[in-house]
Design a protein around this motif. Structure first.
Motif: not given
Length: 587
Positions: A563-584
């Motif tokens: 979290l401190r390193g900024g390595l848990l960002p939301d990743v939108p439009d993930v193609v293999w997840l049918d365009g869903r957003t990947l969140t942590f």
């Protein structure tokens, strides 16, 4: 939570409605969370009717709602947690307000399960033209085209003809520079047939494509495709074995996986544009719906080692399937078949990755080369960021030039014959502990261990002492990397060739290198295997929702560092997840 099409009493039809329950002043959802949701659903029609009352009065003109509308609904009973104020925010997407029949049919009631699990609209990956247009805007298209093999150029030219004339013209010009349009030049107008490669060739071909009619473009496509078949390569189409593979559309499903590491790769790869390139690259060869198989292969690269060189552990198969959004396990025959059909798209993805690393390379820092799988692996010595995996020395030279022509350290490995000689002839300043063959233009150095150089660089044959001292450490770290990711972990062990294996190895290594560099650079020598060893057993709970896939990792030192390193960002439009957003999240 999204509700299906809702029609209010009156003349307004709401095509999409999202209800968000905001909890304030406490951490509990109360004794009856399901009752809370029913309360919101019951309050929605009246709230919408009150909000749109002014538009329903009178016979005024039609009204276009251009911005999202927010309606705040307050519960009619005390807060279920007994703390603070509770509100329900109802977000209504832009919709047209127009007259409907006087007596619209009543809307069917929505059950609680349907309200929790609405149908997600079908999402499609952007076309190949979108990726090529973006590369052109960043002035990287020509550099990328120079890296693509002939077959990939032809395949994507066929995909772009009629959709993106500017990019298609540049691909056509690149083919012309390579003298690969023997069967297609007869289709071009007479003024363009004798044009030799030059600064104006791209503009001429682009203008021609923009002015050509559909019949001419169709004939050109047939000629280019026929030329490709004459060269012994044909564009393959998906086979029945891969048809029907799709992202799991389960709206609410929660799974615990043995490792969150595959999900941690998404952020670093999205940062360089690699994730955005996967969909268009696969769409250009009509394999966009097979993106989950690419994701599964990528996940295998950072999960457990393959037993006997081909068998994945059961927990790894489940983790890879969850990462890809598929129902476990992923059939090995589908991965093998996908590896055969995806070949034309892989150089495009490799090029996007390579250009991103080359942009950030300092020409003063060396590159590393080693032999793996009858080819050559090129790596940035600082952080072990991968650049390219090529079958011959000549294919590595454009990457070396893009990095600013730095010195190259050749590490021990099964080098293809003639590697040292070809590098020396190309003017690459190299240093190596690999004993040269007879005829290789390499000079022995006066050093405490046997070292040779090409004779290029500082002092014409006098290498930088720093490089000679650093070579053993770099070689050992690179050997460990190759063993762990290229030998012990096989993503598609039954594939006929290693093209997909090499591509996902590069992508996984880049993700691991980025994590290590972000977290430990300055404290210790960053290395991809640090990320692999320290996060491989970080478990996670993955929940699939209609518009997001939520990954929850345990709270602790590792979560805090990420979290401190900024390595848990939301990743939108993930193609293999049918365009869903990947969140942590942590918990």
């Amino acid at each position: 939570m999204s509700a299906p099409t809702t029609r209010t009493a009156g003349e307004i039809e709401v095509h999409r409605c999202t209800m968000t329950v905001v909890r304030r002043g406490g951490w509990s959802w109360g004794p009856d969370p399901r009752g809370l949701v029913r309360q919101v659903v019951d309050a929605l029609p009246e709230a919408l009717e009150d909000h749109f009352a002014e538009h329903l009065a009178g016979d005024g003109p039609d009204v276009e709602i251009a911005e999202p509308v927010t309606v705040t609904v307050r519960p009619r009973r005390p807060d279920w947690s007994g703390r603070g104020e509770t509100t329900f925010e109802v977000h209504v997407a832009p919709a047209s307000v127009a007259e409907l029949p006087a007596d619209p049919p009543p809307a069917e009631p929505v059950s609680f399960e349907e309200a929790l699990s609405p149908t997600r609209p079908r999402w499609s990956a952007p076309p190949a033209a979108a990726l090529f247009a973006e590369l052109a805007e960043r002035n990287e298209l020509d550099a990328l085209l120079a890296l693509l093999p002939d077959h990939s150029l032809r395949v994507y030219l066929l995909a772009l003809l009629g959709d993106d004339d500017a990019s298609a013209g540049r691909l056509l010009a690149e083919l012309a520079r390579r003298d690969l349009l023997a069967g297609a030049t007869e289709i071009l107008p007479e003024p363009l047939r004798d044009v030799r490669p030059g600064a104006s060739l791209t503009d001429l071909l682009t203008d021609y494509l923009a002015s050509a009619d559909r019949e001419e473009i169709a004939r050109l496509a047939d000629a280019v495709g026929h030329s490709d078949q004459q060269g012994g390569r044909t564009a393959e189409s998906p086979s029945p074995a891969t048809e029907g593979t799709s992202v799991s559309r389960t709206a609410a499903r929660e799974v615990r996986v043995c490792s969150a590491l595959p999900f941690l790769l998404a952020g670093p790869l999205a940062r360089i544009g690699y994730l955005d390139a996967i969909g268009p690259a696969l769409a250009g060869i009509e394999l966009a719906d097979q993106a989950p198989l690419f994701a599964a292969a990528l996940a295998y690269k950072v999960l457990g080692a393959t037993a006997r060189g081909w068998r994945h552990a059961e927990q790894d198969r489940e983790a890879a399937a969850v990462f890809a959004g598929l129902d476990p396990p992923v059939p090995e025959e589908r991965l093998t078949d996908f590896a055969r059909h995806v070949r034309p798209a892989l150089p495009l993805l490799d090029g996007v990755l390579a250009l991103s690393v080359c942009r950030g390379h300092d020409p003063a820092d060396p590159l590393l080369v080693t032999g793996v799988d009858d080819g050559l692996l090129l790596v940035d010595a600082q952080g072990m960021f991968p650049i390219a995996w090529a079958g011959e020395t000549a294919r590595l030279l454009p990457y070396w030039q893009a990095c600013g022509r730095p010195p190259v350290l050749i590490c021990d490995g099964p080098l293809p014959p003639g590697t040292l000689r070809e590098l020396a002839v190309a003017g690459v300043p190299f240093m190596t502990a690999v004993r040269p063959l007879r005829g290789d233009p390499a000079t022995r150095l006066p050093w405490r261990t046997p070292l040779w150089t090409s004779g290029h660089g500082p002092g014409e044959g006098r290498p930088d002492p720093r490089l000679a001292a650093e070579l053993p450490g770099h070689a050992a770290r690179l050997a460990d990397l190759v063993t762990a990711l290229a030998v012990e972990r096989r993503a598609v062990p039954l594939a006929d060739d290693g093209d997909l294996e090499h591509t996902v190895t590069l992508a996984a290594t880049l993700g691991l290198s980025t994590i290590a560099w972000t977290l430990w650079q300055g404290r210790e020598t960053p290395h991809p295997l640090l990320s692999l060893s320290r996060f491989a057993d970080l478990e996670a709970t993955v929940r699939f929702e209609p518009h997001a896939v939520r990954v929850r990792v345990p709270l602790g030192r590792r979560h805090a560092d990420l979290l401190r390193g900024g390595l848990l960002p939301d990743v939108p439009d993930v193609v293999w997840l049918d365009g869903r957003t990947l969140t942590f999240s942590g918990g």
